[in-house]
Scaffold this motif. Structure first.
Motif, PDB file in Angstrom:
ATOM      1  N   TYR A 165      26.147  13.024  39.849  1.00 29.21           N
ATOM      2  CA  TYR A 165      25.629  13.513  38.567  1.00 29.21           C
ATOM      3  C   TYR A 165      24.341  12.812  38.133  1.00 29.21           C
ATOM      4  O   TYR A 165      23.818  13.100  37.059  1.00 29.21           O
ATOM      5  CB  TYR A 165      26.679  13.286  37.469  1.00 29.21           C
ATOM      6  CG  TYR A 165      28.013  13.932  37.753  1.00 29.21           C
ATOM      7  CD1 TYR A 165      28.185  15.304  37.575  1.00 29.21           C
ATOM      8  CD2 TYR A 165      29.088  13.172  38.201  1.00 29.21           C
ATOM      9  CE1 TYR A 165      29.408  15.893  37.835  1.00 29.21           C
ATOM     10  CE2 TYR A 165      30.310  13.755  38.460  1.00 29.21           C
ATOM     11  CZ  TYR A 165      30.475  15.113  38.283  1.00 29.21           C
ATOM     12  OH  TYR A 165      31.686  15.705  38.539  1.00 29.21           O
TER      13      TYR A 165
ATOM     14  N   SER B 106       8.765  12.434  34.266  1.00 31.52           N
ATOM     15  CA  SER B 106       9.560  13.532  34.830  1.00 31.52           C
ATOM     16  C   SER B 106      10.221  14.383  33.752  1.00 31.52           C
ATOM     17  O   SER B 106      10.849  15.398  34.051  1.00 31.52           O
ATOM     18  CB  SER B 106      10.634  12.966  35.768  1.00 31.52           C
ATOM     19  OG  SER B 106      11.739  12.459  35.028  1.00 31.52           O
TER      20      SER B 106
ATOM     21  N   ASP C  63      18.760  19.803  29.220  1.00 29.95           N
ATOM     22  CA  ASP C  63      17.893  19.687  30.396  1.00 29.95           C
ATOM     23  C   ASP C  63      17.990  18.282  30.967  1.00 29.95           C
ATOM     24  O   ASP C  63      17.981  18.098  32.182  1.00 29.95           O
ATOM     25  CB  ASP C  63      16.433  19.973  30.010  1.00 29.95           C
ATOM     26  CG  ASP C  63      16.236  21.395  29.514  1.00 29.95           C
ATOM     27  OD1 ASP C  63      16.811  22.319  30.133  1.00 29.95           O
ATOM     28  OD2 ASP C  63      15.536  21.586  28.506  1.00 29.95           O
ATOM     29  N   VAL C  64      18.056  17.317  30.064  1.00 32.27           N
ATOM     30  CA  VAL C  64      18.036  15.919  30.472  1.00 32.27           C
ATOM     31  C   VAL C  64      19.050  15.141  29.644  1.00 32.27           C
ATOM     32  O   VAL C  64      19.097  15.290  28.426  1.00 32.27           O
ATOM     33  CB  VAL C  64      16.629  15.303  30.247  1.00 32.27           C
ATOM     34  CG1 VAL C  64      16.648  13.792  30.489  1.00 32.27           C
ATOM     35  CG2 VAL C  64      15.586  15.979  31.125  1.00 32.27           C
TER      36      VAL C  64
ATOM     37  N   LEU D 283      19.101  10.969  33.589  1.00 34.20           N
ATOM     38  CA  LEU D 283      18.155   9.884  33.848  1.00 34.20           C
ATOM     39  C   LEU D 283      18.733   8.619  33.236  1.00 34.20           C
ATOM     40  O   LEU D 283      18.989   8.573  32.034  1.00 34.20           O
ATOM     41  CB  LEU D 283      16.796  10.205  33.214  1.00 34.20           C
ATOM     42  CG  LEU D 283      16.177  11.538  33.624  1.00 34.20           C
ATOM     43  CD1 LEU D 283      14.828  11.720  32.923  1.00 34.20           C
ATOM     44  CD2 LEU D 283      16.004  11.612  35.142  1.00 34.20           C
TER      45      LEU D 283
ATOM     46  N   SER E  91      24.760  17.884  31.919  1.00 30.89           N
ATOM     47  CA  SER E  91      23.296  18.032  31.863  1.00 30.89           C
ATOM     48  C   SER E  91      22.725  18.399  33.224  1.00 30.89           C
ATOM     49  O   SER E  91      23.277  18.043  34.259  1.00 30.89           O
ATOM     50  CB  SER E  91      22.648  16.730  31.375  1.00 30.89           C
ATOM     51  OG  SER E  91      23.120  16.421  30.080  1.00 30.89           O
ATOM     52  N   ARG E  92      21.591  19.123  33.197  1.00 34.61           N
ATOM     53  CA  ARG E  92      20.948  19.485  34.470  1.00 34.61           C
ATOM     54  C   ARG E  92      20.515  18.237  35.223  1.00 34.61           C
ATOM     55  O   ARG E  92      20.631  18.154  36.439  1.00 34.61           O
ATOM     56  CB  ARG E  92      19.742  20.386  34.207  1.00 34.61           C
ATOM     57  CG  ARG E  92      20.128  21.776  33.731  1.00 34.61           C
ATOM     58  CD  ARG E  92      18.925  22.734  33.730  1.00 34.61           C
ATOM     59  NE  ARG E  92      19.344  24.053  33.279  1.00 34.61           N
ATOM     60  CZ  ARG E  92      19.300  24.450  32.011  1.00 34.61           C
ATOM     61  NH1 ARG E  92      18.837  23.636  31.074  1.00 34.61           N
ATOM     62  NH2 ARG E  92      19.720  25.645  31.671  1.00 34.61           N
ATOM     63  N   ARG E  93      19.961  17.266  34.498  1.00 36.71           N
ATOM     64  CA  ARG E  93      19.532  16.007  35.115  1.00 36.71           C
ATOM     65  C   ARG E  93      19.983  14.855  34.231  1.00 36.71           C
ATOM     66  O   ARG E  93      19.870  14.935  33.016  1.00 36.71           O
ATOM     67  CB  ARG E  93      18.005  15.957  35.251  1.00 36.71           C
ATOM     68  CG  ARG E  93      17.408  17.083  36.082  1.00 36.71           C
ATOM     69  CD  ARG E  93      15.870  17.092  35.928  1.00 36.71           C
ATOM     70  NE  ARG E  93      15.280  15.902  36.505  1.00 36.71           N
ATOM     71  CZ  ARG E  93      14.271  15.211  35.957  1.00 36.71           C
ATOM     72  NH1 ARG E  93      13.768  15.598  34.797  1.00 36.71           N
ATOM     73  NH2 ARG E  93      13.781  14.152  36.554  1.00 36.71           N
TER      74      ARG E  93
ATOM     75  N   SER F 277      20.477  11.838  38.502  1.00 33.45           N
ATOM     76  CA  SER F 277      19.245  12.310  39.141  1.00 33.45           C
ATOM     77  C   SER F 277      18.292  11.177  39.459  1.00 33.45           C
ATOM     78  O   SER F 277      17.597  11.216  40.469  1.00 33.45           O
ATOM     79  CB  SER F 277      18.525  13.310  38.227  1.00 33.45           C
ATOM     80  OG  SER F 277      19.371  14.389  37.939  1.00 33.45           O
ATOM     81  N   ALA F 278      18.205  10.209  38.571  1.00 37.48           N
ATOM     82  CA  ALA F 278      17.266   9.109  38.811  1.00 37.48           C
ATOM     83  C   ALA F 278      17.719   7.871  38.049  1.00 37.48           C
ATOM     84  O   ALA F 278      18.330   7.968  36.984  1.00 37.48           O
ATOM     85  CB  ALA F 278      15.860   9.498  38.385  1.00 37.48           C
TER      86      ALA F 278
END
Lengths: 246, 269
Positions: B213, B10, B153-154, B187, B183-185, B215-216
């Motif tokens: 906050y 991802s 971004d991550v 992980l 951060s946008r995503r 994403s995964a």
């Protein structure tokens, strides 16, 4: 009584720590010798709060790695330690490297927090074991952190001293110049001059750096070692361990 | 909840990926998975410095740029693949200083365009950062550096645990919370998933990052190894020392990576 070079350096640093009012010392990614010096000062009874950034258990910070910088920005850190791949006669520090930016010839790890801490801490003790014309240069290739600042730039503190494997220099920020205070056993003013790439003054009473006392050595090899073992296992094994095993 | 390999898949090539260093919950497991998936052109951000995971990704050819305040392997010495790449000019290094990286992330966290920071003036870091600027400060009149908000971004890090509600517990390593907020995503790999909800527990909530906050999440047992994870496991000095020795050369790194990154996974010790 015989002692390791690191033990002499820790004792020299400990004297510089207690030479000025010091309530709070922070020790960063620098060599373990400054950490040993801080513990020595504490174990000798100095009422100093000691914040070791890399202490894994019981780390002093609860707001993450920014907290050190935030409280130093407020003026809550009286003393910090820095080193450098190169240090010059105006106490400029280079942790970037040599050759074209960003260190195309020899790359050092990087500046860490030096560009901030050197200016915001109450004072800084510079520590670098290697004392050679390669490290102590007339002018650093790149400035990670400046030794002195122009008027109009907020600056709280400067270098108090530079301790190397050969000697102790004091630093005069008004003149931007180092002063040789003492030479370690086996060194002379001439041998220090020959190994130093920058010009410096010599203090009137320049003498020999005092050897560690039996009491200091007992503290270093006992309670200080115990405090440092978790964070600096390699150092403790090398400097204190052989004696413990012998 | 996704698998580690799905998480790596991802992360797009060229992404700005923020990684904490070796004392602050890096996901070495995700770094290895990114190497396995053959990620390219990543721009890494050290928060605020870089360590083992960054060196590994550089060695595996995944990295175009590193913005950091330093890159090292701690007691094991210089980061060998980083050092070689700087010398060869195969990566772009954007030097910073620790509190500046924190401040740039805090600007994003607050939703403001910049943050002022004292210090830095007189450092060549500033001279090499055209994106940083010096102003005369309102209120005090001093010259002060302004740093732009930085939005990765991550954010990728490794936590001891997540709960069933998707909250993540990081304890005192609050820079990972700022990083997730900015951060946008985010992980996050974790050692384990536990029942319940950290936000309902007064003892755990201050060390938690709300699922808002995150994403995964992927489970990766011993996912920080060889780096220490809080009080759960220690730093594997022998493993890092062997890496430091082998990764001095490109061929040595390739041999190390074939065994430690690309070989079928052994059972974790």
């Amino acid at each position: 009584m015989s002692f390791a070079p690191e033990e002499l350096l820790a004792c020299a640093l400990a004297r510089l720590i207690v030479a000025r009012p010091t309530a709070h010392v922070a020790v960063g990614a620098a060599s373990p010798v400054p950490a040993a010096a801080c513990w020595l000062a504490v174990k000798r009874g100095a009422p100093i709060r000691l914040s070791l950034l890399h202490k894994r258990s019981g780390n002093p910070f609860t707001e993450g790695s920014r907290e050190l910088f935030d409280l130093t920005g407020q003026g809550r850190v009286d003393l910090f330690f820095l080193g450098g791949g190169q240090i010059d006669g105006q106490a400029n520090l280079n942790l970037i490297g040599t050759g074209e930016w960003p260190g195309r010839e020899v790359r050092f790890p990087g500046s860490f927090g030096s560009a901030f801490m050197y200016m915001m801490a109450g004072r800084t003790i510079l520590f670098r074991e290697e004392h050679s014309p390669r490290v102590l240069v007339e002018r650093v290739a790149h400035v990670s952190a400046p030794g002195v600042s122009e008027p109009g730039v907020f600056r709280r503190g400067h270098a108090q001293a530079l301790v190397t494997g050969k000697c102790v220099f004091a630093f005069d920020p008004a003149r931007g110049r180092f002063i040789l205070e003492s030479v370690h056993p086996g060194e002379t003013v001439e041998s220090v001059r020959a190994a130093t790439g920058f010009g410096f003054d010599v203090a009137a009473g320049v003498g020999e750096t005092p050897a560690p006392t039996e009491g200091e050595l007992a503290l270093l090899r006992g309670p200080v070692r115990d405090e440092m073992l978790e964070t600096y296992p390699e150092f403790c094994g090398r400097v204190f361990g052989r004696r413990a095993a012998a | 909840m996704i698998t580690l390999e799905e998480m790596a898949a991802s992360v797009p090539d060229g992404a700005l990926v923020a990684l904490p260093p070796d004392n602050s919950l890096p996901s070495v497991a995700l770094a290895k998975a990114l190497a396995r998936r053959g990620a390219k052109g990543l721009r890494l951000l050290g928060v605020p410095v870089s360590g083992f995971a960054t060196d590994l990704l550089i060695g595996a050819g995944c990295v175009a740029e590193v913005q950091t305040s330093a890159c090292s392997l701690g007691e094991a010495g210089f980061a060998p693949r980083f050092t070689a790449a700087v010398k060869a000019g195969t990566i772009r290094v954007v030097d910073a200083t620790c509190p500046a990286i924190h401040a740039m992330l805090q600007a994003t966290e607050k939703g403001v365009p910049f943050m002022p920071l004292r210090g830095i003036i007189g450092s060549d870091i500033l001279a090499n950062r055209p994106d940083w600027t010096v102003i005369e400060a309102p209120f005090t009149g001093e010259r002060i550096v302004c740093l732009p908000a930085l939005e990765p971004d991550v954010a990728a890090f490794h936590a001891p645990m997540a709960d069933e509600a998707g909250n993540v517990w990081i304890g005192r390593r609050r820079e990972c919370a700022t990083l997730a907020h900015a951060s946008r995503r985010a992980l996050v790999t974790v050692e384990r998933i536990v029942p319940g909800n950290f936000l309902e527990d007064e003892r755990l909530a201050p060390g938690a990052i709300s699922a808002t906050y995150v994403s995964a999440i992927a489970v990766a047992a011993r996912g920080a190894h060889p780096v220490a994870l809080l009080d759960e496991y220690g730093f594997d000095a022998a493993y890092v020392a062997e890496y430091a020795r082998m990764a001095r050369t490109e061929a040595g790194f390739a041999e190390w990576a074939a065994r430690e990154v690309f070989a079928p996974r052994r059972e974790a010790a």
